[in-house]
Design a protein around this motif. Sequence first.
Motif, short mmCIF file in Angstrom:
data_model
loop_
_atom_site.label_atom_id
_atom_site.label_comp_id
_atom_site.label_asym_id
_atom_site.label_seq_id
_atom_site.Cartn_x
_atom_site.Cartn_y
_atom_site.Cartn_z
N LEU A 25 0.80 -1.22 0.00
CA LEU A 25 0.00 0.00 0.00
C LEU A 25 0.83 1.27 0.00
CD1 LEU A 25 -2.99 -0.82 2.39
CD2 LEU A 25 -2.69 -1.32 -0.04
N GLN A 26 2.04 1.21 0.55
CA GLN A 26 2.86 2.42 0.60
C GLN A 26 3.89 2.51 -0.53
OE1 GLN A 26 4.36 3.41 4.54
NE2 GLN A 26 2.61 2.46 5.53
N ASP A 27 3.81 1.58 -1.46
CA ASP A 27 4.68 1.64 -2.63
C ASP A 27 4.35 2.92 -3.42
OD1 ASP A 27 5.96 1.38 -5.06
OD2 ASP A 27 5.50 -0.75 -5.27
N PRO A 28 5.29 3.82 -3.57
CA PRO A 28 4.99 5.09 -4.26
C PRO A 28 4.63 4.92 -5.73
CG PRO A 28 7.34 4.88 -3.86
CD PRO A 28 6.69 3.77 -3.10
N GLU A 29 4.91 3.74 -6.28
CA GLU A 29 4.62 3.52 -7.71
C GLU A 29 3.36 2.70 -7.94
OE1 GLU A 29 8.04 1.80 -9.53
OE2 GLU A 29 9.41 3.39 -8.86
N ILE A 30 2.65 2.34 -6.89
CA ILE A 30 1.49 1.48 -7.06
C ILE A 30 0.35 2.21 -7.76
CG2 ILE A 30 0.32 2.01 -4.87
CD1 ILE A 30 -0.17 -1.05 -4.62
N THR A 31 -0.40 1.48 -8.57
CA THR A 31 -1.54 2.05 -9.28
C THR A 31 -2.83 1.67 -8.57
OG1 THR A 31 -1.89 0.11 -10.69
CG2 THR A 31 -0.30 1.78 -11.45
N GLU A 32 -3.90 2.37 -8.92
CA GLU A 32 -5.20 2.07 -8.30
C GLU A 32 -5.64 0.64 -8.60
OE1 GLU A 32 -9.88 3.51 -8.35
OE2 GLU A 32 -8.31 4.84 -9.12
N GLU A 33 -5.45 0.18 -9.81
CA GLU A 33 -5.86 -1.18 -10.15
C GLU A 33 -5.04 -2.21 -9.39
OE1 GLU A 33 -7.63 -4.46 -11.08
OE2 GLU A 33 -8.46 -2.45 -11.45
N GLU A 34 -3.76 -1.93 -9.16
CA GLU A 34 -2.94 -2.85 -8.37
C GLU A 34 -3.42 -2.89 -6.92
OE1 GLU A 34 1.40 -2.72 -10.60
OE2 GLU A 34 0.86 -1.10 -9.22
N VAL A 35 -3.82 -1.75 -6.37
CA VAL A 35 -4.38 -1.72 -5.02
C VAL A 35 -5.63 -2.59 -4.96
CG1 VAL A 35 -5.47 -0.29 -3.25
CG2 VAL A 35 -3.46 0.56 -4.46
N ARG A 36 -6.54 -2.36 -5.89
CA ARG A 36 -7.81 -3.09 -5.87
C ARG A 36 -7.59 -4.60 -6.09
NH1 ARG A 36 -12.50 -0.03 -6.26
NH2 ARG A 36 -12.15 2.23 -6.40
N SER A 37 -6.70 -4.94 -6.99
CA SER A 37 -6.40 -6.35 -7.24
C SER A 37 -5.84 -7.02 -6.00
CB SER A 37 -5.42 -6.47 -8.41
OG SER A 37 -5.06 -7.81 -8.63
N VAL A 63 -4.98 5.68 -2.52
CA VAL A 63 -4.90 4.36 -1.89
C VAL A 63 -6.01 4.19 -0.87
CG1 VAL A 63 -3.48 2.87 -0.43
CG2 VAL A 63 -2.42 4.12 -2.32
N TYR A 64 -6.25 5.21 -0.06
CA TYR A 64 -7.29 5.12 0.96
C TYR A 64 -8.66 4.85 0.33
CZ TYR A 64 -10.12 6.35 5.04
OH TYR A 64 -11.03 6.32 6.08
N THR A 65 -8.98 5.60 -0.69
CA THR A 65 -10.28 5.44 -1.35
C THR A 65 -10.38 4.09 -2.06
OG1 THR A 65 -10.49 7.82 -1.64
CG2 THR A 65 -11.87 6.44 -3.02
N ALA A 66 -9.30 3.68 -2.74
CA ALA A 66 -9.31 2.40 -3.45
C ALA A 66 -9.46 1.23 -2.48
CB ALA A 66 -8.04 2.25 -4.28
N VAL A 67 -8.74 1.27 -1.36
CA VAL A 67 -8.82 0.19 -0.38
C VAL A 67 -10.21 0.08 0.22
CG1 VAL A 67 -8.03 -0.57 1.90
CG2 VAL A 67 -6.37 0.15 0.18
N THR A 68 -10.72 1.19 0.75
CA THR A 68 -12.01 1.14 1.44
C THR A 68 -13.14 0.77 0.47
OG1 THR A 68 -12.21 3.55 1.16
CG2 THR A 68 -11.35 2.74 3.26
N THR A 69 -13.11 1.34 -0.71
CA THR A 69 -14.16 1.05 -1.68
C THR A 69 -14.12 -0.40 -2.14
OG1 THR A 69 -14.09 3.34 -2.48
CG2 THR A 69 -15.15 1.73 -3.90
#
Length: 351
Positions: free
Chosen positions: A288-300, A326-332
């Motif tokens: 979650l704290q990877d500065p290069e992570i994308t929204e789709e990677e978070v959701r996946s 990240v916060y919005t992607a995780v919670t949603t």
Amino acid sequence: MISSKKNFIIESRMVPQPCALQKFPYPISQKENYKLCMEHKLPYWVPMKDIDNGMTFCPHDLDRPAFGTDGTDWFGVSWTYVDQVGGQMVTPDTFILEKPSQWREKLIFPDLDQMDFTVGAQEARAKIDPSKITGYVMQDGLFERLLSLCPAEESLSWLLEEPEDAAEFFEAVADYKIALIEKLFREWAPFDLLINSDDWGTQISTFMAPSVFEKLLLPPMKRIADKVHELGLYWDCHSCGKTETLVPYMVELGFNFWEAQGMNDLKAVKKKYGNQLAIQCTLDPYVLQDPEITEEEVRSYVRRVIDDLGEGGGLILAFKALTPMVYTAVTTEIFEYSSKKYARERAGMKK
């Protein structure tokens, strides 16, 4: 793990959420959903720590100074807050016992009968959200109280060399804990969930063999469990480290869930004890704290965790998100994906 080969420093301290929480169409209250999970029934979505629950803290409880502060507790132990790790530790070179066998002569338990916990209780009650589970942290469990009094090497040797004396110590601390729980429940703001905070493990194993835990800690813990259940409370085993070998005892003690860390084989625990003990796990901060992570990677990533550990319920998710995306992607994703998953499971159960 997305970030296993990337080199960056994670933020381990408590930090505020980076943006407002999206409003979700809850089909039942967050409190009732949490209860379903803790009672080993199928919830409507995966509960989220610090979102679907609230906390209450009694300022008169000095089992340890308030989180985030320095100070001295009821027993005379000096605590120092270490900002880099976001936690308190016993101030170096200040142990009040040289050896644990001195506990009868030097350890003075607080007289709880002489303390008034009702001051400020009315205001605290007014702040409790009735739609959420309210928790209370019981700091310094039986083993952590021992480690706060004298050096760890002396404490661990004592368990093996003088088990009868150690057993009496743990029973005495349990007497105090039971009285403290009763006082908090009767005089402070009402809470639903008691969090038993007692770290039993390191990164690689437990501090003691399961047989030693069974002999020395299980009996007094059973008495505490009896009080928790008598008061109609849920309870949570907060125990850091690799403590999966103690899960059978957590089940025996009637814990509703275990705050587990990722070095444990959570899939195996879920498979064997999933209908007896829910698991609260923390989403990997190196993802979650990877500065290069994308929204789709978070959701996946969130979907994979829910698929791995959330089958049939029994999963609570904690996380730390540093950015609004990240916060919005995780919670949603937690709410929407688990809601659909559990709706399918519920429909299948009705057929």
